[in-house]
Design a protein around this motif. Structure first.
Motif, PDB file in Angstrom:
ATOM      1  N   LYS A  90       0.830  -1.201   0.000  1.00 41.68           N
ATOM      2  CA  LYS A  90       0.000   0.000   0.000  1.00 41.68           C
ATOM      3  C   LYS A  90       0.868   1.256   0.000  1.00 41.68           C
ATOM      4  CE  LYS A  90      -3.679   2.549   0.373  1.00 41.68           C
ATOM      5  NZ  LYS A  90      -4.602   2.706  -0.742  1.00 41.68           N
ATOM      6  N   TYR A  91       1.873   1.286   0.851  1.00 43.25           N
ATOM      7  CA  TYR A  91       2.720   2.479   0.951  1.00 43.25           C
ATOM      8  C   TYR A  91       3.620   2.645  -0.269  1.00 43.25           C
ATOM      9  CZ  TYR A  91       0.966   3.997   5.394  1.00 43.25           C
ATOM     10  OH  TYR A  91       0.142   4.491   6.364  1.00 43.25           O
ATOM     11  N   GLU A  92       4.037   1.571  -0.885  1.00 46.48           N
ATOM     12  CA  GLU A  92       4.801   1.681  -2.125  1.00 46.48           C
ATOM     13  C   GLU A  92       3.917   2.250  -3.236  1.00 46.48           C
ATOM     14  OE1 GLU A  92       8.201   1.270  -2.672  1.00 46.48           O
ATOM     15  OE2 GLU A  92       8.052   1.296  -0.485  1.00 46.48           O
ATOM     16  N   GLU A  93       2.654   1.831  -3.276  1.00 45.83           N
ATOM     17  CA  GLU A  93       1.698   2.365  -4.249  1.00 45.83           C
ATOM     18  C   GLU A  93       1.493   3.869  -4.032  1.00 45.83           C
ATOM     19  OE1 GLU A  93      -3.121   2.197  -4.810  1.00 45.83           O
ATOM     20  OE2 GLU A  93      -2.127   0.383  -4.121  1.00 45.83           O
ATOM     21  N   LEU A  94       1.368   4.276  -2.774  1.00 43.19           N
ATOM     22  CA  LEU A  94       1.192   5.699  -2.465  1.00 43.19           C
ATOM     23  C   LEU A  94       2.418   6.514  -2.886  1.00 43.19           C
ATOM     24  CD1 LEU A  94      -0.457   5.362   1.066  1.00 43.19           C
ATOM     25  CD2 LEU A  94      -1.575   6.166  -1.035  1.00 43.19           C
ATOM     26  N   LYS A  95       3.595   5.953  -2.692  1.00 47.28           N
ATOM     27  CA  LYS A  95       4.827   6.651  -3.088  1.00 47.28           C
ATOM     28  C   LYS A  95       4.894   6.822  -4.610  1.00 47.28           C
ATOM     29  CE  LYS A  95       7.620   5.063   0.816  1.00 47.28           C
ATOM     30  NZ  LYS A  95       8.764   4.207   1.182  1.00 47.28           N
ATOM     31  N   LYS A  96       4.411   5.833  -5.355  1.00 50.92           N
ATOM     32  CA  LYS A  96       4.374   5.949  -6.819  1.00 50.92           C
ATOM     33  C   LYS A  96       3.388   7.031  -7.236  1.00 50.92           C
ATOM     34  CE  LYS A  96       5.704   1.277  -8.099  1.00 50.92           C
ATOM     35  NZ  LYS A  96       5.252   0.000  -8.658  1.00 50.92           N
ATOM     36  N   LEU A  97       2.217   7.028  -6.626  1.00 51.13           N
ATOM     37  CA  LEU A  97       1.211   8.055  -6.935  1.00 51.13           C
ATOM     38  C   LEU A  97       1.767   9.440  -6.655  1.00 51.13           C
ATOM     39  CD1 LEU A  97      -2.015   6.417  -5.455  1.00 51.13           C
ATOM     40  CD2 LEU A  97      -1.489   6.791  -7.870  1.00 51.13           C
ATOM     41  N   ARG A  98       2.519   9.544  -5.594  1.00 55.10           N
ATOM     42  CA  ARG A  98       3.115  10.801  -5.161  1.00 55.10           C
ATOM     43  C   ARG A  98       4.017  11.405  -6.231  1.00 55.10           C
ATOM     44  NH1 ARG A  98       4.390  12.922  -0.336  1.00 55.10           N
ATOM     45  NH2 ARG A  98       6.465  13.737   0.031  1.00 55.10           N
ATOM     46  N   LYS A  99       4.768  10.546  -6.899  1.00 51.53           N
ATOM     47  CA  LYS A  99       5.717  11.021  -7.908  1.00 51.53           C
ATOM     48  C   LYS A  99       5.037  11.612  -9.135  1.00 51.53           C
ATOM     49  CE  LYS A  99       9.447   7.925  -6.614  1.00 51.53           C
ATOM     50  NZ  LYS A  99      10.257   6.770  -6.972  1.00 51.53           N
ATOM     51  N   SER A 100       3.808  11.178  -9.398  1.00 51.02           N
ATOM     52  CA  SER A 100       3.128  11.653 -10.599  1.00 51.02           C
ATOM     53  C   SER A 100       1.948  12.579 -10.293  1.00 51.02           C
ATOM     54  CB  SER A 100       2.637  10.458 -11.422  1.00 51.02           C
ATOM     55  OG  SER A 100       1.705   9.703 -10.674  1.00 51.02           O
ATOM     56  N   PHE A 101       1.694  12.857  -9.024  1.00 54.60           N
ATOM     57  CA  PHE A 101       0.546  13.692  -8.682  1.00 54.60           C
ATOM     58  C   PHE A 101       0.724  15.093  -9.272  1.00 54.60           C
ATOM     59  CE2 PHE A 101      -1.524  16.917  -6.076  1.00 54.60           C
ATOM     60  CZ  PHE A 101      -2.839  16.484  -6.148  1.00 54.60           C
ATOM     61  N   CYS A 102      -0.357  15.613  -9.825  1.00 50.58           N
ATOM     62  CA  CYS A 102      -0.346  16.962 -10.371  1.00 50.58           C
ATOM     63  C   CYS A 102      -1.730  17.575 -10.176  1.00 50.58           C
ATOM     64  CB  CYS A 102       0.003  16.906 -11.855  1.00 50.58           C
ATOM     65  SG  CYS A 102       0.425  18.513 -12.538  1.00 50.58           S
ATOM     66  N   PHE A 103      -1.763  18.858  -9.946  1.00 49.57           N
ATOM     67  CA  PHE A 103      -3.023  19.570  -9.826  1.00 49.57           C
ATOM     68  C   PHE A 103      -3.668  19.716 -11.207  1.00 49.57           C
ATOM     69  CE2 PHE A 103      -0.569  21.393  -6.208  1.00 49.57           C
ATOM     70  CZ  PHE A 103      -1.421  21.023  -5.179  1.00 49.57           C
ATOM     71  N   SER A 104      -4.952  20.025 -11.220  1.00 48.41           N
ATOM     72  CA  SER A 104      -5.638  20.317 -12.483  1.00 48.41           C
ATOM     73  C   SER A 104      -5.082  21.639 -13.024  1.00 48.41           C
ATOM     74  CB  SER A 104      -7.142  20.445 -12.258  1.00 48.41           C
ATOM     75  OG  SER A 104      -7.437  21.626 -11.528  1.00 48.41           O
ATOM     76  N   ASP A 105      -5.296  21.900 -14.307  1.00 50.70           N
ATOM     77  CA  ASP A 105      -4.816  23.141 -14.917  1.00 50.70           C
ATOM     78  C   ASP A 105      -5.373  24.362 -14.192  1.00 50.70           C
ATOM     79  OD1 ASP A 105      -3.449  21.572 -16.711  1.00 50.70           O
ATOM     80  OD2 ASP A 105      -4.649  22.142 -18.453  1.00 50.70           O
ATOM     81  N   GLU A 106      -6.643  24.301 -13.819  1.00 49.93           N
ATOM     82  CA  GLU A 106      -7.270  25.421 -13.104  1.00 49.93           C
ATOM     83  C   GLU A 106      -6.608  25.647 -11.746  1.00 49.93           C
ATOM     84  OE1 GLU A 106     -11.455  25.716 -10.992  1.00 49.93           O
ATOM     85  OE2 GLU A 106     -11.686  25.876 -13.175  1.00 49.93           O
ATOM     86  N   GLN A 107      -6.346  24.548 -11.022  1.00 50.97           N
ATOM     87  CA  GLN A 107      -5.675  24.657  -9.723  1.00 50.97           C
ATOM     88  C   GLN A 107      -4.248  25.179  -9.887  1.00 50.97           C
ATOM     89  OE1 GLN A 107      -6.383  20.503  -8.733  1.00 50.97           O
ATOM     90  NE2 GLN A 107      -7.529  21.128  -6.907  1.00 50.97           N
ATOM     91  N   ILE A 108      -3.568  24.722 -10.936  1.00 47.83           N
ATOM     92  CA  ILE A 108      -2.189  25.168 -11.183  1.00 47.83           C
ATOM     93  C   ILE A 108      -2.160  26.680 -11.366  1.00 47.83           C
ATOM     94  CG2 ILE A 108      -0.345  25.165 -12.929  1.00 47.83           C
ATOM     95  CD1 ILE A 108      -0.863  22.144 -13.251  1.00 47.83           C
ATOM     96  N   THR A 109      -3.034  27.181 -12.194  1.00 49.49           N
ATOM     97  CA  THR A 109      -3.082  28.620 -12.441  1.00 49.49           C
ATOM     98  C   THR A 109      -3.350  29.377 -11.147  1.00 49.49           C
ATOM     99  OG1 THR A 109      -3.867  28.201 -14.683  1.00 49.49           O
ATOM    100  CG2 THR A 109      -4.192  30.424 -13.817  1.00 49.49           C
ATOM    101  N   GLU A 110      -4.309  28.882 -10.372  1.00 49.01           N
ATOM    102  CA  GLU A 110      -4.643  29.530  -9.098  1.00 49.01           C
ATOM    103  C   GLU A 110      -3.453  29.529  -8.145  1.00 49.01           C
ATOM    104  OE1 GLU A 110      -7.445  28.549  -5.259  1.00 49.01           O
ATOM    105  OE2 GLU A 110      -8.204  27.986  -7.233  1.00 49.01           O
ATOM    106  N   ILE A 111      -2.784  28.397  -8.034  1.00 48.43           N
ATOM    107  CA  ILE A 111      -1.637  28.285  -7.123  1.00 48.43           C
ATOM    108  C   ILE A 111      -0.508  29.212  -7.539  1.00 48.43           C
ATOM    109  CG2 ILE A 111       0.223  26.712  -6.384  1.00 48.43           C
ATOM    110  CD1 ILE A 111      -1.984  24.479  -6.481  1.00 48.43           C
TER     111      ILE A 111
END
Length: 190
Positions: A90-111
């Motif tokens: 489970k934690y290895e899966e979460l670490k993989k997700l972590r590496k590719s996580f990205c906000f939506s384009d709308e969130q990116i612009t806001e941030i």
């Protein structure tokens, strides 16, 4: 009772950091009770904090160690022998997700616009709007390269980076590279 959706990134960060570093709560169940949430919701907050880059790697390492210790205890006391390997998976899966996580384009612009208008440097901004520095860097790069912000905003980001940097040559090199990638992206997507 609160649910995971009732928590902001900041509240998730606070919960997870309390779990990592507070000597007042020896178990996740105790902390969950103090927040008036279920143990399952508490686990969900931890999983979100890892997968969505809300906490830095040092906190992830602590969370993993705590989970592995609980799994081994569960394995020994309750004869659930698959608990350690399931937890590890489970934690290895979460670490993989972590590496590719990205906000939506709308969130990116806001941030990026929030960052630009704040008085904070990257480190302090990432603390204020809980995200890892690596996620911030990915967010900034995507905003610039994919044209999610205007040329004027890119110039303002460049000036802000220069104002906080001790090494202007690194900032110049980074923004030169980002501007080239932005042009290439525009040429390919027009």
């Amino acid at each position: 009772m609160k649910w995971k959706i009732d928590f902001s990134r900041k509240e998730i960060y606070d919960f997870v950091m309390t779990y990592c570093f507070s000597p007042l709560f020896s178990t996740l169940e105790e902390l969950a009770l103090s927040y008036d949430i279920s143990k399952q919701t508490a686990k969900s907050l931890i999983y979100t904090a890892i997968a969505e880059c809300i906490v830095e790697d040092d906190a992830v390492n602590i969370l993993c160690q705590k989970a592995y210790q609980r799994a081994f205890m569960h394995s020994c006391q309750d004869k659930v022998y698959k608990a350690p390997s399931a937890t590890y998976g489970k934690y290895e899966e979460l670490k993989k997700l972590r590496k590719s996580f990205c906000f939506s384009d709308e969130q990116i612009t806001e941030i990026i616009l929030l960052y630009l208008t704040s008085s904070f440097d990257k480190t302090h901004f990432c603390t204020d709007y809980p995200m890892t520095k690596a996620l911030f860097d990915r967010t900034l790069k995507k905003a610039i390269i994919h044209g999610l912000v205007s040329d004027d905003v890119v110039e303002d980001l460049y000036q802000k980076a220069l104002s906080f940097s001790k090494d202007s040559s690194r900032v110049n090199a980074l923004f030169e590279k980002l501007r080239k990638a932005r042009l290439q992206y525009q040429e390919q997507h027009i």
